[in-house]
Design a protein around this motif. Structure first.
Motif, PDB file in Angstrom:
ATOM      1  N   ARG B 269       0.838  -1.200   0.000  1.00 53.83           N
ATOM      2  CA  ARG B 269       0.000   0.000   0.000  1.00 53.83           C
ATOM      3  C   ARG B 269       0.880   1.260   0.000  1.00 53.83           C
ATOM      4  NH1 ARG B 269      -5.290  -0.078   1.342  1.00 53.83           N
ATOM      5  NH2 ARG B 269      -4.988  -2.134   2.269  1.00 53.83           N
ATOM      6  N   SER B 270       1.915   1.258   0.829  1.00 52.77           N
ATOM      7  CA  SER B 270       2.842   2.399   0.862  1.00 52.77           C
ATOM      8  C   SER B 270       3.518   2.587  -0.490  1.00 52.77           C
ATOM      9  CB  SER B 270       3.927   2.183   1.915  1.00 52.77           C
ATOM     10  OG  SER B 270       3.357   1.967   3.168  1.00 52.77           O
ATOM     11  N   LEU B 271       3.941   1.481  -1.082  1.00 53.84           N
ATOM     12  CA  LEU B 271       4.619   1.571  -2.383  1.00 53.84           C
ATOM     13  C   LEU B 271       3.701   2.201  -3.428  1.00 53.84           C
ATOM     14  CD1 LEU B 271       7.107   0.747  -4.167  1.00 53.84           C
ATOM     15  CD2 LEU B 271       5.960  -1.431  -4.581  1.00 53.84           C
ATOM     16  N   VAL B 272       2.441   1.745  -3.471  1.00 50.88           N
ATOM     17  CA  VAL B 272       1.487   2.277  -4.449  1.00 50.88           C
ATOM     18  C   VAL B 272       1.270   3.772  -4.225  1.00 50.88           C
ATOM     19  CG1 VAL B 272      -0.934   2.210  -5.199  1.00 50.88           C
ATOM     20  CG2 VAL B 272       0.323   0.064  -4.828  1.00 50.88           C
ATOM     21  N   LEU B 273       1.094   4.178  -2.961  1.00 53.07           N
ATOM     22  CA  LEU B 273       0.839   5.604  -2.673  1.00 53.07           C
ATOM     23  C   LEU B 273       2.050   6.467  -2.980  1.00 53.07           C
ATOM     24  CD1 LEU B 273      -1.303   5.228   0.549  1.00 53.07           C
ATOM     25  CD2 LEU B 273      -2.025   6.279  -1.625  1.00 53.07           C
ATOM     26  N   LEU B 274       3.244   5.976  -2.645  1.00 51.06           N
ATOM     27  CA  LEU B 274       4.461   6.720  -2.968  1.00 51.06           C
ATOM     28  C   LEU B 274       4.600   6.911  -4.472  1.00 51.06           C
ATOM     29  CD1 LEU B 274       7.150   5.278  -0.532  1.00 51.06           C
ATOM     30  CD2 LEU B 274       6.601   7.702  -0.901  1.00 51.06           C
ATOM     31  N   GLU B 275       4.335   5.852  -5.223  1.00 47.68           N
ATOM     32  CA  GLU B 275       4.429   5.937  -6.679  1.00 47.68           C
ATOM     33  C   GLU B 275       3.419   6.918  -7.229  1.00 47.68           C
ATOM     34  OE1 GLU B 275       7.709   4.128  -6.980  1.00 47.68           O
ATOM     35  OE2 GLU B 275       6.668   4.981  -8.699  1.00 47.68           O
ATOM     36  N   ALA B 276       2.196   6.878  -6.689  1.00 48.36           N
ATOM     37  CA  ALA B 276       1.146   7.783  -7.168  1.00 48.36           C
ATOM     38  C   ALA B 276       1.567   9.235  -6.948  1.00 48.36           C
ATOM     39  CB  ALA B 276      -0.164   7.470  -6.463  1.00 48.36           C
ATOM     40  N   GLU B 277       2.156   9.509  -5.782  1.00 47.40           N
ATOM     41  CA  GLU B 277       2.581  10.884  -5.495  1.00 47.40           C
ATOM     42  C   GLU B 277       3.762  11.305  -6.367  1.00 47.40           C
ATOM     43  OE1 GLU B 277       1.173  10.449  -0.913  1.00 47.40           O
ATOM     44  OE2 GLU B 277       3.154  11.335  -1.282  1.00 47.40           O
ATOM     45  N   ARG B 278       4.646  10.341  -6.638  1.00 48.55           N
ATOM     46  CA  ARG B 278       5.782  10.634  -7.507  1.00 48.55           C
ATOM     47  C   ARG B 278       5.300  10.933  -8.935  1.00 48.55           C
ATOM     48  NH1 ARG B 278       8.997   8.276 -10.995  1.00 48.55           N
ATOM     49  NH2 ARG B 278       7.720   6.395 -11.009  1.00 48.55           N
ATOM     50  N   LEU B 279       4.293  10.181  -9.379  1.00 47.37           N
ATOM     51  CA  LEU B 279       3.796  10.351 -10.751  1.00 47.37           C
ATOM     52  C   LEU B 279       3.121  11.694 -10.946  1.00 47.37           C
ATOM     53  CD1 LEU B 279       2.281   6.851 -11.549  1.00 47.37           C
ATOM     54  CD2 LEU B 279       4.103   8.005 -12.806  1.00 47.37           C
ATOM     55  N   LEU B 280       2.229  12.028 -10.012  1.00 47.83           N
ATOM     56  CA  LEU B 280       1.481  13.283 -10.129  1.00 47.83           C
ATOM     57  C   LEU B 280       1.504  13.978  -8.774  1.00 47.83           C
ATOM     58  CD1 LEU B 280      -1.735  12.453 -12.233  1.00 47.83           C
ATOM     59  CD2 LEU B 280       0.457  13.332 -13.033  1.00 47.83           C
ATOM     60  N   PRO B 281       2.557  14.767  -8.498  1.00 48.95           N
ATOM     61  CA  PRO B 281       2.715  15.368  -7.165  1.00 48.95           C
ATOM     62  C   PRO B 281       1.502  16.194  -6.749  1.00 48.95           C
ATOM     63  CG  PRO B 281       4.681  15.711  -8.506  1.00 48.95           C
ATOM     64  CD  PRO B 281       3.653  15.126  -9.400  1.00 48.95           C
ATOM     65  N   GLU B 282       0.845  16.846  -7.719  1.00 51.59           N
ATOM     66  CA  GLU B 282      -0.286  17.711  -7.373  1.00 51.59           C
ATOM     67  C   GLU B 282      -1.499  16.915  -6.895  1.00 51.59           C
ATOM     68  OE1 GLU B 282      -0.353  17.427 -11.946  1.00 51.59           O
ATOM     69  OE2 GLU B 282       0.999  17.043 -10.280  1.00 51.59           O
ATOM     70  N   MET B 283      -1.409  15.586  -6.948  1.00 56.52           N
ATOM     71  CA  MET B 283      -2.557  14.744  -6.614  1.00 56.52           C
ATOM     72  C   MET B 283      -2.663  14.408  -5.133  1.00 56.52           C
ATOM     73  SD  MET B 283      -4.238  14.319  -9.249  1.00 56.52           S
ATOM     74  CE  MET B 283      -3.815  16.041  -9.171  1.00 56.52           C
TER      75      MET B 283
END
Lengths: 294, 294
Positions: B269-283
């Motif tokens: 779960r942490s990995l997925v959330l970190l990746e999501a934030e890295r992909l689109l920081p404004e999200m």
């Protein structure tokens, strides 16, 4: 069923296995165009002949290895023909893949055929899973780095060519993989079979060089004189036609000498001599001599 | 040793294993250029995280699977950047392989990396030979026909695009292969892990579309606006920026929901959330919401 029919059937089955729903149809068509109708299928027939000589006990795996070798060969032809390499308009007397389907699909067709080669090998290993890793390693070494056919092609992009490495990698490596894969697919040691593959590969390279200089495009089904036009090393230019023909005869003799003592030795000898005559029909008398002394 | 260090070490070892005597040096250099320094290594980290969640009992094989996935990804980037496709001058802020080494070596570099991916996988299977065939099949299906990334790229050459097949194959297939390969390398069933890979792959495709429309080339390390320039389907153009961002958030939520109950679920779960934030920081705000509801 004849070996030829089995092999064509196995190649068709490998392509059908990845031709399912969801595929992009033009890439499918380009892959079929690259594989059918084929050339002489020399490499996979060699794989099957060596497997038989080693007492083939898993025909599915030997066919999988043969299919893998042939798909890698077809992939290399598609990429060799690309505009940035030979820009060949013809292959086997028909438009090359990039002429028929465009450059982008030709790049992807080669990629997909490389992947399919390993898919077909893996799918054939159900009965002998412990043979898969050594087979995969041996087949991959015939096509990848450091000395497979991709490496051989890459020598054409180096400022200084190590001619021996270039020649060996360009053709010899996949022939050596073909004989070794035949042995491994039958659960036998690959080592005694490498020399046969290497010698045949070298003979093929010289025959190719001779035909590039001396044959007609109608006979070859592809353009001639490409090596000179592209500034590539060619043994027939380097040694003269007679010298190259003498070298070819010597290499065929090496190939005959390299066949290990085994129940299939006579069949393999016939295969080598038939191929030699097919490659350079004018060579019949010296080859008959080679057959006598071998 | 950290997972990042292990992974970089395993990638370096795979390249070194084929960097022996007889290799053409510029092709070697081009392959290293394509693999190092890497991007975020998301796919192989996902493979290793799933392997750990499945009780990884053969780290060598899990690393081999992760390396195989990453090398296939790198190969696809090299070929995607070719003049006949994107003609991208930059990749990861440096010259693309064809700009640095020429088009011919870029074609061969991609080919050699595909082969190396399977070499690395086979070489890692010594302790668990019975896992090799299913791993090979699953990884190959992420890259080859009928629905791997090569097939995805080929949809760009079809007169009529099946958009769903295109999107899934272009990115989702290799992500699904990454999670499935993690499970298989640990001797576990791949099926429960496919949905996580597919959802993440879809999220990546949308994020890529959004960044192609909205980011700066400095931020991306590659040109922007390529989809419009090349007439390719782009979700951010189709749905508008807000619509695409909403879709991205939904897909990340699907990915979080798809993580099976397992001891490693919190880490994943942490990995997925970190990746999501890295992909689109404004999200960040919607993702925090997604994390709460997931």
């Amino acid at each position: 069923m004849s070996i030829t029919a089995r092999l064509e059937g196995a190649l068709a089955a490998a392509l059908e296995a990845v031709d399912g729903a969801g595929r992009p149809p033009r890439l499918s068509a380009a892959m079929a165009h690259a594989v059918f109708p084929g050339g002489a299928r020399v490499r996979p027939r060699l794989t099957l002949a060596v497997a038989r000589a080693c007492g083939c006990d898993d025909l599915e795996l030997s066919l999988g290895a043969a299919v893998s070798i042939e798909l890698l060969h077809c992939a290399s032809l598609v990429h060799d023909d690309l505009p940035c390499f030979d820009d060949a308009p013809l292959r086997r007397g028909r438009p090359s893949v990039h002429r028929a389907y465009g450059e982008r699909l030709a790049v992807l067709c080669g990629d997909a055929l490389i992947v399919l080669a390993f898919q077909a090998l893996g799918a054939a290993a159900a009965r002998s899973p412990q043979r898969l890793a050594p087979l995969l390693a041996r087949i991959a070494s015939g096509v990848g780095m450091p000395m497979g056919i991709v490496a051989g092609q890459a020598w054409e992009c180096e400022p200084q060519v190590v001619l021996r490495d270039y020649q060996r990698a360009k053709t010899g490596a996949l022939f050596a993989a073909a004989t070794a894969a035949g042995a491994l697919s039958a659960g036998a040691d690959a080592t005694p079979w490498l020399a046969l593959g290497e010698a045949l590969g070298e003979a093929y390279q010289v025959a190719d060089d001779i035909r590039d200089v001396a044959a007609s495009p109608q006979l070859l089904g592809k353009p001639v004189g490409r090596d000179r036009a592209l500034g590539r090393p060619n043994m027939a230019q380097e040694l003269g036609l007679d010298g190259a023909i003498a070298l070819f005869t010597r290499q065929i003799r090496h190939a005959l000498d390299a066949i290990p003592a085994c129940p299939g030795a006579a069949d393999l000898r016939s295969l080598v001599l038939l191929e030699a005559e097919r490659l350079l029909p004018e060579m019949e008398p010296p080859l008959e001599h080679a057959a006598r002394v071998a």
